[in-house]
Design a protein around this motif. Structure first.
Motif, PDB file in Angstrom:
ATOM      1  N   LEU A  44      34.929  -2.978 -30.577  1.00  0.00           N
ATOM      2  CA  LEU A  44      35.744  -3.809 -29.706  1.00  0.00           C
ATOM      3  C   LEU A  44      34.849  -4.920 -29.180  1.00  0.00           C
ATOM      4  N   ALA A  45      35.224  -6.164 -29.370  1.00  0.00           N
ATOM      5  CA  ALA A  45      34.430  -7.302 -28.905  1.00  0.00           C
ATOM      6  C   ALA A  45      35.196  -8.070 -27.840  1.00  0.00           C
ATOM      7  N   GLN A  46      34.507  -8.386 -26.726  1.00  0.00           N
ATOM      8  CA  GLN A  46      35.077  -9.185 -25.650  1.00  0.00           C
ATOM      9  C   GLN A  46      34.010 -10.149 -25.152  1.00  0.00           C
ATOM     10  N   GLN A  47      34.321 -11.433 -25.197  1.00  0.00           N
ATOM     11  CA  GLN A  47      33.392 -12.461 -24.753  1.00  0.00           C
ATOM     12  C   GLN A  47      33.827 -12.998 -23.397  1.00  0.00           C
ATOM     13  N   ASN A  48      32.850 -13.244 -22.521  1.00  0.00           N
ATOM     14  CA  ASN A  48      33.098 -13.872 -21.233  1.00  0.00           C
ATOM     15  C   ASN A  48      31.989 -14.888 -21.034  1.00  0.00           C
ATOM     16  N   GLY A  49      32.291 -16.143 -21.277  1.00  0.00           N
ATOM     17  CA  GLY A  49      31.275 -17.189 -21.205  1.00  0.00           C
ATOM     18  C   GLY A  49      30.213 -16.946 -22.261  1.00  0.00           C
TER      19      GLY A  49
ATOM     20  N   SER B 177      28.318 -14.302 -22.526  1.00  0.00           N
ATOM     21  CA  SER B 177      28.035 -12.864 -22.682  1.00  0.00           C
ATOM     22  C   SER B 177      29.049 -12.197 -23.601  1.00  0.00           C
ATOM     23  N   LEU B 178      28.571 -11.237 -24.374  1.00  0.00           N
ATOM     24  CA  LEU B 178      29.436 -10.477 -25.275  1.00  0.00           C
ATOM     25  C   LEU B 178      29.313  -8.996 -24.956  1.00  0.00           C
ATOM     26  N   LEU B 179      30.442  -8.336 -24.816  1.00  0.00           N
ATOM     27  CA  LEU B 179      30.503  -6.888 -24.663  1.00  0.00           C
ATOM     28  C   LEU B 179      31.025  -6.325 -25.973  1.00  0.00           C
ATOM     29  N   VAL B 180      30.318  -5.367 -26.544  1.00  0.00           N
ATOM     30  CA  VAL B 180      30.772  -4.686 -27.751  1.00  0.00           C
ATOM     31  C   VAL B 180      30.885  -3.207 -27.425  1.00  0.00           C
ATOM     32  N   GLY B 181      32.058  -2.661 -27.636  1.00  0.00           N
ATOM     33  CA  GLY B 181      32.276  -1.237 -27.481  1.00  0.00           C
ATOM     34  C   GLY B 181      32.387  -0.617 -28.862  1.00  0.00           C
ATOM     35  N   SER B 182      31.734   0.509 -29.037  1.00  0.00           N
ATOM     36  CA  SER B 182      31.778   1.220 -30.315  1.00  0.00           C
ATOM     37  C   SER B 182      32.473   2.552 -30.078  1.00  0.00           C
ATOM     38  N   TYR B 183      33.553   2.797 -30.811  1.00  0.00           N
ATOM     39  CA  TYR B 183      34.322   4.035 -30.681  1.00  0.00           C
ATOM     40  C   TYR B 183      34.282   4.754 -32.018  1.00  0.00           C
ATOM     41  N   TYR B 184      33.957   6.052 -31.977  1.00  0.00           N
ATOM     42  CA  TYR B 184      33.893   6.815 -33.222  1.00  0.00           C
ATOM     43  C   TYR B 184      34.088   8.299 -32.929  1.00  0.00           C
ATOM     44  N   ALA B 185      34.391   9.056 -33.952  1.00  0.00           N
ATOM     45  CA  ALA B 185      34.578  10.499 -33.842  1.00  0.00           C
ATOM     46  C   ALA B 185      33.455  11.201 -34.593  1.00  0.00           C
TER      47      ALA B 185
ATOM     48  N   ALA C 156      38.933 -12.026 -20.436  1.00  0.00           N
ATOM     49  CA  ALA C 156      38.058 -12.747 -21.359  1.00  0.00           C
ATOM     50  C   ALA C 156      38.917 -13.361 -22.451  1.00  0.00           C
ATOM     51  N   ASN C 157      38.435 -14.471 -23.009  1.00  0.00           N
ATOM     52  CA  ASN C 157      39.220 -15.127 -24.033  1.00  0.00           C
ATOM     53  C   ASN C 157      38.301 -15.841 -25.018  1.00  0.00           C
ATOM     54  N   GLY C 158      37.445 -15.080 -25.666  1.00  0.00           N
ATOM     55  CA  GLY C 158      36.535 -15.660 -26.642  1.00  0.00           C
ATOM     56  C   GLY C 158      37.158 -15.690 -28.024  1.00  0.00           C
ATOM     57  N   PRO C 159      36.625 -16.522 -28.915  1.00  0.00           N
ATOM     58  CA  PRO C 159      37.198 -16.643 -30.253  1.00  0.00           C
ATOM     59  C   PRO C 159      37.060 -15.380 -31.096  1.00  0.00           C
ATOM     60  N   TYR C 160      36.165 -14.471 -30.713  1.00  0.00           N
ATOM     61  CA  TYR C 160      35.944 -13.253 -31.506  1.00  0.00           C
ATOM     62  C   TYR C 160      36.487 -12.004 -30.820  1.00  0.00           C
ATOM     63  N   ASP C 161      37.163 -12.181 -29.672  1.00  0.00           N
ATOM     64  CA  ASP C 161      37.735 -11.038 -28.970  1.00  0.00           C
ATOM     65  C   ASP C 161      38.680 -10.290 -29.901  1.00  0.00           C
ATOM     66  N   GLY C 162      38.544  -8.988 -29.940  1.00  0.00           N
ATOM     67  CA  GLY C 162      39.455  -8.215 -30.757  1.00  0.00           C
ATOM     68  C   GLY C 162      38.928  -6.827 -31.063  1.00  0.00           C
ATOM     69  N   LEU C 163      39.727  -6.104 -31.798  1.00  0.00           N
ATOM     70  CA  LEU C 163      39.400  -4.752 -32.233  1.00  0.00           C
ATOM     71  C   LEU C 163      39.151  -4.794 -33.735  1.00  0.00           C
ATOM     72  N   TYR C 164      37.990  -4.289 -34.145  1.00  0.00           N
ATOM     73  CA  TYR C 164      37.578  -4.327 -35.549  1.00  0.00           C
ATOM     74  C   TYR C 164      37.458  -2.898 -36.063  1.00  0.00           C
TER      75      TYR C 164
END
Length: 148
Positions: free
Chosen positions: A37-42, A44-52, A18-26
Motif C-alpha cells: 500500500l503506497a501513500q504519499q504526503n508531500g 514523504s512516502l508511506l509503504v505498508g506491506s501486508y502478507y500472510a 494524501a493524494n500522490g500520483p502513486y497512491d494505491g494498493l499493489y
C-alpha cells in the motif's frame, strides 16, 4: 439533508487525505494474499506491506476467553521515507519487530518494485539471534501491480 451532510463530510475528509500520483494498493504477482500500500504526503512516502505467513503451533487468546489456532497469520509492516519523482527510500521494522529494513522503491506505470537496500537486527532480534538476512536475502525485491 443526508446528501448535504455526506458531501460536506467527503470534502472535509478529502482535504486531509494524501493524494500522490502513486497512491494505491499493489498486489503481488506471486502471492495473491500479499499487497503493498503506497501513500504519499508531500515529500514523504508511506509503504505498508501486508502478507500472510503459515502459523504452525500458534495459539491466540482473546479478552472474552476465546482461544483460536489459526492456520496462517496476517501481518502488516510499515515503512516511511522521502520520495522524489518516482523513487523513494523507505525504512521500518519487519518480522514482528525483529529486524529493521530499508528498501529502495521505484514506481513505473501501474507497478511498484521495492528492493532491499539493507537489513539489520533490532535489539529484540539480536536478543533472539534472528537471522534477518535469511528472511530477506541480498537482492530481495518485492513487486506489485496496482489493483486500486
Amino acid at each position: 439533508m443526508k446528501k448535504l451532510i455526506a458531501a460536506v463530510a467527503m470534502l472535509a475528509c478529502g482535504s486531509a487525505m494524501a493524494n500522490g500520483p502513486y497512491d494505491g494498493l499493489y498486489q503481488s504477482p506471486i502471492n495473491p494474499k500479499s499487497f503493498l500500500l503506497a501513500q504519499q504526503n508531500g515529500g514523504s512516502l508511506l509503504v505498508g506491506s501486508y502478507y500472510a505467513v503459515p502459523a504452525s503451533g500458534v495459539t491466540m487468546s482473546y479478552n472474552n476467553g476465546t482461544v483460536i489456532k489459526p492456520s496462517e497469520l496476517h501481518v502488516w509492516d510499515a515503512f516511511m521515507g522521502p520520495i522524489q519523482g518516482n523513487a523513494a527510500t523507505v525504512s521500518g521494522e519487519v518480522i514482528n519487530g525483529m529486524c529493521y529494513a530499508t528498501f529502495n522503491v521505484t514506481f513505473s506505470g501501474d507497478s511498484i518494485a521495492a528492493q532491499l537496500a539493507a537489513i539489520v537486527q533490532t535489539n529484540t532480534g539480536a536478543a533472539q539471534s534472528i537471522p534477518c538476512s535469511q528472511f530477506f536475502p541480498a537482492g530481495y525485491v518485492a513487486t506489485g501491480k496496482r489493483v486500486f
